[in-house]
Motif scaffolding. Structure first.
Motif, PDB file in Angstrom:
ATOM      1  N   ASP A  86       0.828  -1.204   0.000  1.00  0.00           N
ATOM      2  CA  ASP A  86       0.000   0.000   0.000  1.00  0.00           C
ATOM      3  C   ASP A  86       0.864   1.255   0.000  1.00  0.00           C
ATOM      4  N   CYS A  87       1.684   1.397  -1.042  1.00  0.00           N
ATOM      5  CA  CYS A  87       2.602   2.534  -1.166  1.00  0.00           C
ATOM      6  C   CYS A  87       2.440   3.221  -2.518  1.00  0.00           C
ATOM      7  N   ILE A  88       2.801   4.495  -2.561  1.00  0.00           N
ATOM      8  CA  ILE A  88       2.801   5.267  -3.800  1.00  0.00           C
ATOM      9  C   ILE A  88       4.143   5.978  -3.936  1.00  0.00           C
ATOM     10  N   PHE A  89       4.741   5.865  -5.122  1.00  0.00           N
ATOM     11  CA  PHE A  89       5.939   6.624  -5.476  1.00  0.00           C
ATOM     12  C   PHE A  89       5.513   7.635  -6.545  1.00  0.00           C
ATOM     13  N   ASP A  90       5.517   8.903  -6.206  1.00  0.00           N
ATOM     14  CA  ASP A  90       5.008   9.953  -7.083  1.00  0.00           C
ATOM     15  C   ASP A  90       6.145  10.910  -7.451  1.00  0.00           C
ATOM     16  N   HIS A  91       6.509  10.932  -8.759  1.00  0.00           N
ATOM     17  CA  HIS A  91       7.581  11.804  -9.242  1.00  0.00           C
ATOM     18  C   HIS A  91       8.876  11.590  -8.459  1.00  0.00           C
ATOM     19  N   CYS A  92       9.253  10.354  -8.291  1.00  0.00           N
ATOM     20  CA  CYS A  92      10.487  10.005  -7.590  1.00  0.00           C
ATOM     21  C   CYS A  92      11.573   9.613  -8.590  1.00  0.00           C
ATOM     22  N   ASP A  93      12.812   9.607  -8.120  1.00  0.00           N
ATOM     23  CA  ASP A  93      13.936   9.115  -8.918  1.00  0.00           C
ATOM     24  C   ASP A  93      14.504   7.889  -8.205  1.00  0.00           C
ATOM     25  N   LEU A  94      14.221   6.724  -8.770  1.00  0.00           N
ATOM     26  CA  LEU A  94      14.648   5.451  -8.194  1.00  0.00           C
ATOM     27  C   LEU A  94      15.746   4.800  -9.026  1.00  0.00           C
ATOM     28  N   SER A  95      16.409   5.564  -9.860  1.00  0.00           N
ATOM     29  CA  SER A  95      17.380   5.005 -10.796  1.00  0.00           C
ATOM     30  C   SER A  95      18.463   4.210 -10.089  1.00  0.00           C
ATOM     31  N   ASN A  96      18.694   3.013 -10.608  1.00  0.00           N
ATOM     32  CA  ASN A  96      19.732   2.095 -10.116  1.00  0.00           C
ATOM     33  C   ASN A  96      19.506   1.610  -8.687  1.00  0.00           C
ATOM     34  N   SER A  97      18.324   1.806  -8.147  1.00  0.00           N
ATOM     35  CA  SER A  97      18.024   1.266  -6.818  1.00  0.00           C
ATOM     36  C   SER A  97      17.892  -0.248  -6.893  1.00  0.00           C
ATOM     37  N   ASP A  98      18.212  -0.906  -5.797  1.00  0.00           N
ATOM     38  CA  ASP A  98      18.160  -2.371  -5.739  1.00  0.00           C
ATOM     39  C   ASP A  98      17.001  -2.798  -4.849  1.00  0.00           C
ATOM     40  N   PHE A  99      15.914  -3.251  -5.497  1.00  0.00           N
ATOM     41  CA  PHE A  99      14.748  -3.794  -4.792  1.00  0.00           C
ATOM     42  C   PHE A  99      14.620  -5.293  -5.074  1.00  0.00           C
ATOM     43  N   SER A 100      15.735  -5.942  -5.351  1.00  0.00           N
ATOM     44  CA  SER A 100      15.698  -7.355  -5.730  1.00  0.00           C
ATOM     45  C   SER A 100      15.181  -8.211  -4.585  1.00  0.00           C
ATOM     46  N   GLU A 101      14.505  -9.307  -4.964  1.00  0.00           N
ATOM     47  CA  GLU A 101      13.922 -10.264  -4.022  1.00  0.00           C
ATOM     48  C   GLU A 101      12.869  -9.621  -3.125  1.00  0.00           C
ATOM     49  N   GLY A 102      12.321  -8.504  -3.576  1.00  0.00           N
ATOM     50  CA  GLY A 102      11.326  -7.801  -2.776  1.00  0.00           C
ATOM     51  C   GLY A 102       9.934  -8.396  -2.900  1.00  0.00           C
ATOM     52  N   SER A 103       9.068  -7.974  -1.989  1.00  0.00           N
ATOM     53  CA  SER A 103       7.645  -8.316  -2.015  1.00  0.00           C
ATOM     54  C   SER A 103       6.887  -7.005  -2.159  1.00  0.00           C
ATOM     55  N   ILE A 104       6.257  -6.813  -3.305  1.00  0.00           N
ATOM     56  CA  ILE A 104       5.691  -5.513  -3.653  1.00  0.00           C
ATOM     57  C   ILE A 104       4.213  -5.719  -3.972  1.00  0.00           C
ATOM     58  N   HIS A 105       3.333  -5.171  -3.122  1.00  0.00           N
ATOM     59  CA  HIS A 105       1.899  -5.478  -3.223  1.00  0.00           C
ATOM     60  C   HIS A 105       1.077  -4.201  -3.053  1.00  0.00           C
ATOM     61  N   ARG A 106       0.168  -3.985  -3.972  1.00  0.00           N
ATOM     62  CA  ARG A 106      -0.685  -2.786  -3.997  1.00  0.00           C
ATOM     63  C   ARG A 106       0.178  -1.524  -3.934  1.00  0.00           C
ATOM     64  N   VAL A 107       0.941  -1.319  -5.013  1.00  0.00           N
ATOM     65  CA  VAL A 107       1.867  -0.191  -5.096  1.00  0.00           C
ATOM     66  C   VAL A 107       1.696   0.500  -6.445  1.00  0.00           C
ATOM     67  N   GLU A 108       1.829   1.816  -6.459  1.00  0.00           N
ATOM     68  CA  GLU A 108       1.801   2.581  -7.708  1.00  0.00           C
ATOM     69  C   GLU A 108       3.094   3.385  -7.844  1.00  0.00           C
ATOM     70  N   PHE A 109       3.672   3.315  -9.035  1.00  0.00           N
ATOM     71  CA  PHE A 109       4.825   4.126  -9.398  1.00  0.00           C
ATOM     72  C   PHE A 109       4.335   5.123 -10.439  1.00  0.00           C
ATOM     73  N   ARG A 110       4.283   6.403 -10.078  1.00  0.00           N
ATOM     74  CA  ARG A 110       3.705   7.414 -10.956  1.00  0.00           C
ATOM     75  C   ARG A 110       4.781   8.393 -11.444  1.00  0.00           C
ATOM     76  N   ASP A 111       4.911   8.529 -12.755  1.00  0.00           N
ATOM     77  CA  ASP A 111       5.781   9.548 -13.358  1.00  0.00           C
ATOM     78  C   ASP A 111       7.145   9.587 -12.682  1.00  0.00           C
ATOM     79  N   SER A 112       7.720   8.426 -12.512  1.00  0.00           N
ATOM     80  CA  SER A 112       8.989   8.312 -11.800  1.00  0.00           C
ATOM     81  C   SER A 112      10.104   7.844 -12.725  1.00  0.00           C
ATOM     82  N   LYS A 113      11.330   8.255 -12.384  1.00  0.00           N
ATOM     83  CA  LYS A 113      12.513   7.854 -13.120  1.00  0.00           C
ATOM     84  C   LYS A 113      13.057   6.589 -12.480  1.00  0.00           C
TER      85      LYS A 113
END
Length: 212
Positions: A71-98
Motif C-alpha cells: 500500500d505505497c505510492i511513489f510519485d515523481h520520484c527518482d529510483l534510478s539504479n536502486s536495488d529492490f531485488s527479491e522484494g515483495s511488492i503489493h498494492r503499489v503505484e509508481f507514478r511519473d517516476s525515473k
C-alpha cells in the motif's frame, strides 16, 4: 482478445504524518509521507514500508534487497539504479517516476501499476508478476527474462530490445506499444497479441518473405 483484469489500488489513510527518512533499527515505516528529500547511500535488507507515500524523493545509491512494500505510492520520484531485488511488492503505484536501471529481479510483484515511468535498462529477471500494468512507460533495453506473468499488461509503452527470453507472452497485448525488435523466442511469443505492423516485423525476423 487480451484478457481484462483489475488491479487493486493502494489502501492509504487520508491522514499521514510527514516525516524525513531516518534509519530505524526495526526497519519498519508505517502511515507516513516522505516528500522532497534525497535518501542517500542506504543499504538495508528486509526494510518494510506500509501505507507510505514517497513524493519527489530521490533514491541515490540505495540497496533495499528483500524490501516489503505494501500500500505505497511513489510519485515523481527518482529510483534510478536502486536495488529492490527479491522484494515483495503489493498494492503499489509508481507514478511519473525515473527508474533507469532499477533492479526488481527475483521479486514478487502483485497489484502494481507503473504509469508514465522511465524504466529503460530496468531488470525484472526471474520475477513473478501478477495483476501488473505498465502504462505509457519507457522500458527500452529492459530485462524481463525468465519471468512468470499472470495478468500482466503493457499499454502505450516503448519496448525496444526488451528481453522476454523464456517468459511466456501468451495473452499479453503489445499492440499499442512501439518497438523495433524484441529479444524473445518463438515459444515466448506464442499467443502474444500484436498489431499488423508488428506482425510483419516478426515475420521478417523469422525470414519470411511477404508478398504485397
Amino acid at each position: 482478445m487480451a484478457e481484462k483484469f483489475k488491479i487493486e489500488r493502494p489502501k492509504i489513510p487520508t491522514e499521514l504524518s510527514a516525516e524525513s527518512f531516518q534509519y530505524r533499527e526495526d526497519a519498519y515505516y508505517n502511515r507516513i509521507i516522505i516528500e522532497g528529500e534525497t535518501i542517500h547511500a542506504e543499504e538495508v535488507h528486509q526494510i518494510k514500508f506500509d501505507e507510505v507515500i514517497f513524493k519527489n524523493v530521490v533514491f541515490e545509491q540505495v540497496s533495499f534487497q528483500n524490501i516489503e512494500l505494501t500500500d505505497c505510492i511513489f510519485d515523481h520520484c527518482d529510483l534510478s539504479n536502486s536495488d529492490f531485488s527479491e522484494g515483495s511488492i503489493h498494492r503499489v503505484e509508481f507514478r511519473d517516476s525515473k527508474m533507469l536501471g532499477i533492479n526488481f529481479s527475483d521479486a514478487t510483484i502483485a497489484n502494481v501499476l507503473f504509469t508514465g515511468c522511465q524504466g529503460n535498462l530496468s531488470s525484472f529477471g526471474f520475477a513473478k508478476l501478477k495483476h501488473v500494468m505498465f502504462e505509457a512507460c519507457l522500458l527500452n533495453n529492459g530485462d524481463l527474462f525468465e519471468c512468470k506473468f499472470q495478468k500482466v499488461g503493457f499499454r502505450d509503452c516503448e519496448l525496444d530490445e526488451v528481453n522476454f527470453s523464456n517468459t511466456s507472452l501468451n495473452g499479453v497485448d503489445l499492440s499499442s506499444c512501439t518497438f523495433h525488435n524484441l529479444q524473445a523466442s518463438l515459444e515466448s511469443l506464442r499467443g502474444c497479441i500484436v498489431n499488423t505492423e508488428q506482425a510483419i516485423g516478426f515475420a521478417q525476423f523469422l525470414g519470411l518473405r511477404i508478398k504485397e
